[in-house]
Design a protein around this motif. Structure first.
Motif, PDB file in Angstrom:
ATOM      1  N   GLY A 172       0.809  -1.218   0.000  1.00 54.05           N
ATOM      2  CA  GLY A 172       0.000   0.000   0.000  1.00 54.05           C
ATOM      3  C   GLY A 172       0.836   1.258   0.000  1.00 54.05           C
ATOM      4  N   VAL A 173       1.914   1.260   0.772  1.00 59.08           N
ATOM      5  CA  VAL A 173       2.814   2.417   0.801  1.00 59.08           C
ATOM      6  C   VAL A 173       3.487   2.609  -0.554  1.00 59.08           C
ATOM      7  N   ALA A 174       3.924   1.514  -1.171  1.00 61.28           N
ATOM      8  CA  ALA A 174       4.584   1.613  -2.472  1.00 61.28           C
ATOM      9  C   ALA A 174       3.669   2.256  -3.506  1.00 61.28           C
ATOM     10  N   LEU A 175       2.387   1.900  -3.483  1.00 61.75           N
ATOM     11  CA  LEU A 175       1.441   2.447  -4.449  1.00 61.75           C
ATOM     12  C   LEU A 175       1.174   3.939  -4.248  1.00 61.75           C
ATOM     13  N   LEU A 176       1.497   4.455  -3.061  1.00 59.51           N
ATOM     14  CA  LEU A 176       1.341   5.894  -2.823  1.00 59.51           C
ATOM     15  C   LEU A 176       2.221   6.717  -3.762  1.00 59.51           C
ATOM     16  N   GLY A 177       3.261   6.085  -4.315  1.00 60.88           N
ATOM     17  CA  GLY A 177       4.177   6.808  -5.191  1.00 60.88           C
ATOM     18  C   GLY A 177       3.505   7.424  -6.398  1.00 60.88           C
ATOM     19  N   LEU A 178       2.412   6.814  -6.871  1.00 64.47           N
ATOM     20  CA  LEU A 178       1.718   7.351  -8.047  1.00 64.47           C
ATOM     21  C   LEU A 178       0.867   8.576  -7.726  1.00 64.47           C
ATOM     22  N   ARG A 179       0.723   8.896  -6.440  1.00 63.24           N
ATOM     23  CA  ARG A 179      -0.075  10.069  -6.074  1.00 63.24           C
ATOM     24  C   ARG A 179       0.745  11.355  -6.064  1.00 63.24           C
ATOM     25  N   VAL A 180       2.046  11.249  -6.144  1.00 69.92           N
ATOM     26  CA  VAL A 180       2.896  12.438  -6.036  1.00 69.92           C
ATOM     27  C   VAL A 180       3.848  12.502  -7.224  1.00 69.92           C
ATOM     28  N   SER A 181       4.374  13.683  -7.446  1.00 65.99           N
ATOM     29  CA  SER A 181       5.375  13.878  -8.495  1.00 65.99           C
ATOM     30  C   SER A 181       6.298  15.009  -8.085  1.00 65.99           C
ATOM     31  N   TRP A 182       7.483  15.024  -8.672  1.00 64.89           N
ATOM     32  CA  TRP A 182       8.457  16.053  -8.320  1.00 64.89           C
ATOM     33  C   TRP A 182       8.068  17.426  -8.867  1.00 64.89           C
ATOM     34  N   GLN A 183       7.129  17.480  -9.822  1.00 67.93           N
ATOM     35  CA  GLN A 183       6.689  18.767 -10.352  1.00 67.93           C
ATOM     36  C   GLN A 183       5.971  19.624  -9.304  1.00 67.93           C
ATOM     37  N   MET A 184       5.494  18.972  -8.256  1.00 74.50           N
ATOM     38  CA  MET A 184       4.826  19.718  -7.184  1.00 74.50           C
ATOM     39  C   MET A 184       5.768  20.749  -6.565  1.00 74.50           C
ATOM     40  N   LEU A 185       7.057  20.448  -6.584  1.00 76.24           N
ATOM     41  CA  LEU A 185       8.033  21.381  -6.022  1.00 76.24           C
ATOM     42  C   LEU A 185       8.067  22.692  -6.801  1.00 76.24           C
ATOM     43  N   ALA A 186       7.936  22.593  -8.124  1.00 68.88           N
ATOM     44  CA  ALA A 186       8.044  23.780  -8.967  1.00 68.88           C
ATOM     45  C   ALA A 186       6.781  24.622  -8.953  1.00 68.88           C
ATOM     46  N   GLU A 187       5.627  24.012  -8.685  1.00 67.14           N
ATOM     47  CA  GLU A 187       4.364  24.721  -8.816  1.00 67.14           C
ATOM     48  C   GLU A 187       4.092  25.701  -7.688  1.00 67.14           C
ATOM     49  N   LEU A 188       4.728  25.535  -6.546  1.00 66.63           N
ATOM     50  CA  LEU A 188       4.432  26.382  -5.392  1.00 66.63           C
ATOM     51  C   LEU A 188       5.418  27.526  -5.206  1.00 66.63           C
ATOM     52  N   GLY A 189       6.520  27.517  -5.925  1.00 61.83           N
ATOM     53  CA  GLY A 189       7.501  28.578  -5.763  1.00 61.83           C
ATOM     54  C   GLY A 189       8.592  28.191  -4.789  1.00 61.83           C
ATOM     55  N   ALA A 190       9.775  28.744  -5.004  1.00 58.62           N
ATOM     56  CA  ALA A 190      10.951  28.343  -4.234  1.00 58.62           C
ATOM     57  C   ALA A 190      10.823  28.669  -2.752  1.00 58.62           C
ATOM     58  N   VAL A 191      10.257  29.835  -2.428  1.00 63.87           N
ATOM     59  CA  VAL A 191      10.184  30.257  -1.025  1.00 63.87           C
ATOM     60  C   VAL A 191       9.258  29.337  -0.233  1.00 63.87           C
ATOM     61  N   SER A 192       8.055  29.059  -0.781  1.00 68.46           N
ATOM     62  CA  SER A 192       7.111  28.181  -0.093  1.00 68.46           C
ATOM     63  C   SER A 192       7.694  26.784   0.070  1.00 68.46           C
ATOM     64  N   VAL A 193       8.346  26.302  -0.982  1.00 71.74           N
ATOM     65  CA  VAL A 193       8.968  24.983  -0.913  1.00 71.74           C
ATOM     66  C   VAL A 193      10.024  24.944   0.186  1.00 71.74           C
ATOM     67  N   LEU A 194      10.838  25.994   0.271  1.00 70.74           N
ATOM     68  CA  LEU A 194      11.890  26.048   1.284  1.00 70.74           C
ATOM     69  C   LEU A 194      11.308  26.005   2.690  1.00 70.74           C
TER      70      LEU A 194
END
Length: 342
Positions: free
Chosen positions: A81-103
């Motif tokens: 079940g934990v392994a399948l959680l991987g399809l719910r997220v992507s690294w693009q989420m980091l770029a969509e919120l802006g560098a300051v919020s991500v930090l």
């Protein structure tokens, strides 16, 4: 004839073992279905219901042949079940919120886990408990608790600590879902600011969505995006935690063999996250994986509850409650200051 006899005996053994495992796993699955029903019809958190119902059926773990299947559900089904959680997220989420919020979010996750480690040391709860509570508060509540528990070395307190953590973060998340929107409106936050505050501080995804959209649609959209970024932090946290435990040699199994630096389910989790980042995975595949993951985690939580007695749970004490509440307050007040300062 001897070879055929051995083959038949081996086949019977496998069938018998599968039947024994299916008993406990089936009961845990039934409890997961009951928890889902209560959640859908009465608004109760599904994870909390699965946990409480599981505890009520603890006698099945002690007195019947269900124990092997319950162990299977709490370990193997959990990891799938934990392994399948991987399809719910992507690294693009980091770029969509802006560098300051991500930090800010990355710092909040890391410092909350560090607070858990320091607090657990001061309160004599053990570093396992500090990582477990800190990670679940910092990332995504019960789901993170289940994932982190699957990486941590096993000891005689593992199931009890997991049960307590899932229960505590779910209750605190439900309280926050009611109180934090009031705090956001009282502080005069704009919709994006309120979304950042709610998404960065409430533990479980469902409660973040519920709290965000009670304020406004814009707040709900921002809160959900921020929360999913926290969920995405689960991948690097598990990655580095698995490597640290592997290098330390503390994850030695019962047969004294050292496991790989990263468990297989963590590797699959990271591969699915990367896959979702580089190609457009069909929505129906993501939906199917999410539903499968949800049911597997509910079943695993129910099994963890069945392995935990109320007598064991009562031994955790008030210091553990203080630690989880302190981590929650740290995250909440920290982002109140962040929003006010920005």
């Amino acid at each position: 004839m001897v070879m055929m006899s051995d083959t038949a005996r081996d086949l019977r053994h496998r069938v018998s073992s599968g039947f024994v495992l299916s008993k406990g796993a089936f009961v845990a699955g039934l409890i997961a279905c009951a928890a889902s029903f209560l959640s859908e019809h009465y608004g109760a958190p599904a994870m909390l219901m699965a946990l409480l119902l599981g505890i009520a059926f603890h006698f099945l773990y002690e007195e019947t042949e269900c124990a092997p299947g319950i162990n299977f559900a709490s370990r193997v089904i959990l990891r799938i079940g934990v392994a399948l959680l991987g399809l719910r997220v992507s690294w693009q989420m980091l770029a969509e919120l802006g560098a300051v919020s991500v930090l800010w979010i990355v710092l909040a996750v890391l410092t909350t886990i560090c607070l858990g480690l320091i607090g657990s040391r001061l309160l004599k709860q053990g570093w396992h408990f500090g990582v477990l509570t800190g990670g679940s508060v910092a990332i995504c509540g019960a789901s993170a608790a289940m994932a982190i528990s699957a990486v941590l070395p096993r000891n005689d307190r593992s199931e009890r600590d997991l049960t307590f953590t899932v229960m505590a973060v779910t209750i605190l998340s439900t309280i926050a879902m009611v109180l934090y929107p009031i705090i956001a409106e009282s502080a005069g936050m704009s919709p994006p600011e309120a979304g950042l505050f709610l998404g960065a501080t409430i533990h479980d995804v469902a409660q973040v969505v519920g709290a965000g959209y009670t304020v406004s649609d814009e707040t709900g959209d921002v809160a959900t995006a921020v929360k999913l970024l926290r969920v995405a932090m689960l991948a690097p946290v598990i990655f580095f935690l698995g490597i640290a435990i592997g290098l330390s040699g503390r994850a030695v199994t019962d047969d004294t063999k050292k496991p790989p630096l990263l468990p297989l389910f963590v590797v699959v989790f990271l591969l699915l996250t990367s896959l979702n980042s580089v190609i457009s995975v069909p929505e129906w595949v993501i939906s199917l994986a999410s539903q499968a993951s949800k049911w597997m985690l509910l079943t695993a939580v129910a099994a963890a509850g069945m392995k935990t007695s109320l007598k064991q749970l009562s031994k955790i004490g008030g210091q553990a409650i203080i630690l989880v509440v302190a981590e929650t307050l740290y995250l909440g007040t920290g982002f109140l200051l962040v929003v006010g300062w920005s």
